[in-house]
Design a protein around this motif. Structure first.
Motif, PDB file in Angstrom:
ATOM      1  N   SER A   1      -5.830   9.203 -11.401  1.00 18.69           N
ATOM      2  CA  SER A   1      -4.492   9.791 -11.463  1.00 18.69           C
ATOM      3  C   SER A   1      -3.492   8.692 -11.784  1.00 18.69           C
ATOM      4  N   ASP A   2      -2.244   9.046 -11.847  1.00 11.18           N
ATOM      5  CA  ASP A   2      -1.196   8.059 -12.065  1.00 11.18           C
ATOM      6  C   ASP A   2      -0.584   7.580 -10.760  1.00 11.18           C
ATOM      7  N   ASP A   3      -1.202   7.949  -9.637  1.00 11.86           N
ATOM      8  CA  ASP A   3      -0.682   7.566  -8.322  1.00 11.86           C
ATOM      9  C   ASP A   3      -1.086   6.131  -8.006  1.00 11.86           C
ATOM     10  N   VAL A   4      -0.100   5.262  -7.843  1.00  9.78           N
ATOM     11  CA  VAL A   4      -0.371   3.863  -7.518  1.00  9.78           C
ATOM     12  C   VAL A   4      -0.648   3.754  -6.023  1.00  9.78           C
ATOM     13  N   PHE A   5      -1.828   3.255  -5.686  1.00  9.55           N
ATOM     14  CA  PHE A   5      -2.244   3.091  -4.297  1.00  9.55           C
ATOM     15  C   PHE A   5      -1.866   1.708  -3.767  1.00  9.55           C
ATOM     16  N   ARG A   6      -2.257   0.672  -4.505  1.00  6.35           N
ATOM     17  CA  ARG A   6      -1.948  -0.695  -4.088  1.00  6.35           C
ATOM     18  C   ARG A   6      -1.267  -1.432  -5.236  1.00  6.35           C
ATOM     19  N   THR A   7      -0.334  -2.301  -4.864  1.00  6.75           N
ATOM     20  CA  THR A   7       0.354  -3.146  -5.831  1.00  6.75           C
ATOM     21  C   THR A   7       0.319  -4.580  -5.316  1.00  6.75           C
ATOM     22  N   LEU A   8      -0.098  -5.470  -6.186  1.00  4.06           N
ATOM     23  CA  LEU A   8      -0.154  -6.893  -5.871  1.00  4.06           C
ATOM     24  C   LEU A   8       0.567  -7.635  -6.988  1.00  4.06           C
ATOM     25  N   SER A   9       1.531  -8.452  -6.619  1.00  6.53           N
ATOM     26  CA  SER A   9       2.206  -9.274  -7.626  1.00  6.53           C
ATOM     27  C   SER A   9       2.418 -10.672  -7.072  1.00  6.53           C
ATOM     28  N   PHE A  10       2.375 -11.649  -7.967  1.00  7.25           N
ATOM     29  CA  PHE A  10       2.611 -13.034  -7.570  1.00  7.25           C
ATOM     30  C   PHE A  10       2.829 -13.891  -8.805  1.00  7.25           C
ATOM     31  N   ASP A  11       3.477 -15.025  -8.559  1.00 10.41           N
ATOM     32  CA  ASP A  11       3.629 -16.053  -9.586  1.00 10.41           C
ATOM     33  C   ASP A  11       2.523 -17.071  -9.355  1.00 10.41           C
ATOM     34  N   TYR A  12       1.830 -17.421 -10.407  1.00 10.35           N
ATOM     35  CA  TYR A  12       0.657 -18.284 -10.313  1.00 10.35           C
ATOM     36  C   TYR A  12       0.867 -19.514 -11.192  1.00 10.35           C
ATOM     37  N   ASN A  13       0.664 -20.686 -10.616  1.00  9.81           N
ATOM     38  CA  ASN A  13       0.764 -21.951 -11.362  1.00  9.81           C
ATOM     39  C   ASN A  13      -0.575 -22.666 -11.315  1.00  9.81           C
ATOM     40  N   HIS A  14      -1.110 -22.963 -12.478  1.00 16.93           N
ATOM     41  CA  HIS A  14      -2.387 -23.666 -12.593  1.00 16.93           C
ATOM     42  C   HIS A  14      -2.075 -25.035 -13.187  1.00 16.93           C
ATOM     43  N   VAL A  15      -2.351 -26.092 -12.438  1.00 19.42           N
ATOM     44  CA  VAL A  15      -1.933 -27.441 -12.819  1.00 19.42           C
ATOM     45  C   VAL A  15      -3.136 -28.258 -13.271  1.00 19.42           C
ATOM     46  N   TYR A  16      -2.957 -28.909 -14.428  1.00 15.11           N
ATOM     47  CA  TYR A  16      -3.969 -29.815 -14.965  1.00 15.11           C
ATOM     48  C   TYR A  16      -3.406 -31.224 -15.041  1.00 15.11           C
ATOM     49  N   LYS A  17      -4.245 -32.183 -14.712  1.00 15.59           N
ATOM     50  CA  LYS A  17      -3.909 -33.578 -14.971  1.00 15.59           C
ATOM     51  C   LYS A  17      -4.252 -33.833 -16.432  1.00 15.59           C
ATOM     52  N   ILE A  18      -3.347 -34.482 -17.155  1.00 14.59           N
ATOM     53  CA  ILE A  18      -3.601 -34.766 -18.567  1.00 14.59           C
ATOM     54  C   ILE A  18      -3.741 -36.271 -18.761  1.00 14.59           C
ATOM     55  N   ASN A  19      -4.680 -36.659 -19.612  1.00 12.09           N
ATOM     56  CA  ASN A  19      -4.935 -38.063 -19.932  1.00 12.09           C
ATOM     57  C   ASN A  19      -4.994 -38.238 -21.442  1.00 12.09           C
ATOM     58  N   ASP A  20      -4.729 -39.439 -21.889  1.00 16.37           N
ATOM     59  CA  ASP A  20      -4.873 -39.793 -23.311  1.00 16.37           C
ATOM     60  C   ASP A  20      -4.023 -38.901 -24.206  1.00 16.37           C
ATOM     61  N   TYR A  21      -2.808 -38.650 -23.814  1.00 11.57           N
ATOM     62  CA  TYR A  21      -1.947 -37.744 -24.565  1.00 11.57           C
ATOM     63  C   TYR A  21      -0.811 -38.485 -25.282  1.00 11.57           C
ATOM     64  N   GLU A  22      -0.718 -39.787 -25.111  1.00 11.24           N
ATOM     65  CA  GLU A  22       0.439 -40.544 -25.569  1.00 11.24           C
ATOM     66  C   GLU A  22       0.760 -40.349 -27.049  1.00 11.24           C
ATOM     67  N   PHE A  24       0.846  -1.184   0.000  1.00 11.89           N
ATOM     68  CA  PHE A  24       0.000   0.000   0.000  1.00 11.89           C
ATOM     69  C   PHE A  24       0.885   1.238   0.000  1.00 11.89           C
ATOM     70  N   ASP A  25       0.356   2.301  -0.559  1.00 12.19           N
ATOM     71  CA  ASP A  25       0.992   3.617  -0.402  1.00 12.19           C
ATOM     72  C   ASP A  25      -0.093   4.581   0.046  1.00 12.19           C
ATOM     73  N   ASN A  26      -0.289   4.675   1.357  1.00 12.91           N
ATOM     74  CA  ASN A  26      -1.342   5.532   1.908  1.00 12.91           C
ATOM     75  C   ASN A  26      -1.073   7.009   1.679  1.00 12.91           C
ATOM     76  N   SER A  27       0.133   7.373   1.301  1.00 13.40           N
ATOM     77  CA  SER A  27       0.443   8.787   1.089  1.00 13.40           C
ATOM     78  C   SER A  27      -0.266   9.365  -0.138  1.00 13.40           C
ATOM     79  N   VAL A  28      -0.779   8.509  -1.029  1.00 13.22           N
ATOM     80  CA  VAL A  28      -1.470   9.016  -2.222  1.00 13.22           C
ATOM     81  C   VAL A  28      -2.939   9.335  -1.952  1.00 13.22           C
ATOM     82  N   ILE A  29      -3.446   8.994  -0.751  1.00  7.22           N
ATOM     83  CA  ILE A  29      -4.843   9.271  -0.418  1.00  7.22           C
ATOM     84  C   ILE A  29      -4.989  10.761  -0.137  1.00  7.22           C
ATOM     85  N   LYS A  30      -5.869  11.387  -0.899  1.00  4.46           N
ATOM     86  CA  LYS A  30      -6.154  12.808  -0.714  1.00  4.46           C
ATOM     87  C   LYS A  30      -7.670  12.963  -0.655  1.00  4.46           C
ATOM     88  N   GLY A  31      -8.203  13.245   0.513  1.00 13.53           N
ATOM     89  CA  GLY A  31      -9.647  13.392   0.675  1.00 13.53           C
ATOM     90  C   GLY A  31     -10.308  12.066   0.972  1.00 13.53           C
TER      91      GLY A  31
END
Length: 139
Positions: free
Chosen positions: A64-85, A17-24
């Motif tokens: 405005s261009d003032d960034v209030f919150r920043t969220l970043s993460f690496d996301y892995n979505h895993v699928y089981k695969i069948n009949d792919y031989e 968070f950057d609470n310093s960008v809150i105005k009003g």
């Protein structure tokens, strides 16, 4: 071939968070969802395919261009695969992307809501891109 959702995981989570960008009192937030990187892995030995996304979300206050919150993460979505031989790695990748990427992105949207539910601000409700996407994955 068919795929079945198996699990997802989140790594390298950063939420600031950057609470310093809150105005009003007016906190009109807009959200920018960016995929900083994408990758796709196949592990035939374990019968899984993984969509990997590097996610960055910024919230801007009051048009405005003032960034209030920043969220970043690496996301892995895993699928089981069948009949792919009889399929090549490229055919498996194309199939999983065509039939699984929208589900993975929808899950990312839900993860963002859950993470931002834990603070005193409103939850981030981001829009996922329209599908089908024209995305290139690193192998």
């Amino acid at each position: 071939m068919n795929i079945l959702y198996k699990l997802y995981n989140v790594n390298n989570l950063s939420y600031k968070f950057d609470n310093s960008v809150i105005k009003g009192d007016n906190l009109d937030e807009t959200y920018e969802l960016n995929m900083k990187g994408t990758a796709f892995n196949i592990n035939k030995q374990n019968n899984i395919a993984i969509i990997k996304l590097n996610i960055l979300v910024n919230s801007l206050l009051n048009e405005s261009d003032d960034v209030f919150r920043t969220l970043s993460f690496d996301y892995n979505h895993v699928y089981k695969i069948n009949d792919y031989e009889s399929m090549s790695d490229d055919e498996i990748r194309d199939f999983v992307i065509k039939h699984g990427l929208e589900n993975a992105m929808s899950s990312v949207k839900d993860v963002i809501k859950r993470i931002t539910d834990i603070d005193y601000q409103g939850r981030m409700l981001v829009d996922i891109p329209e599908f089908p996407l024209n995305v290139t994955f690193d192998s």
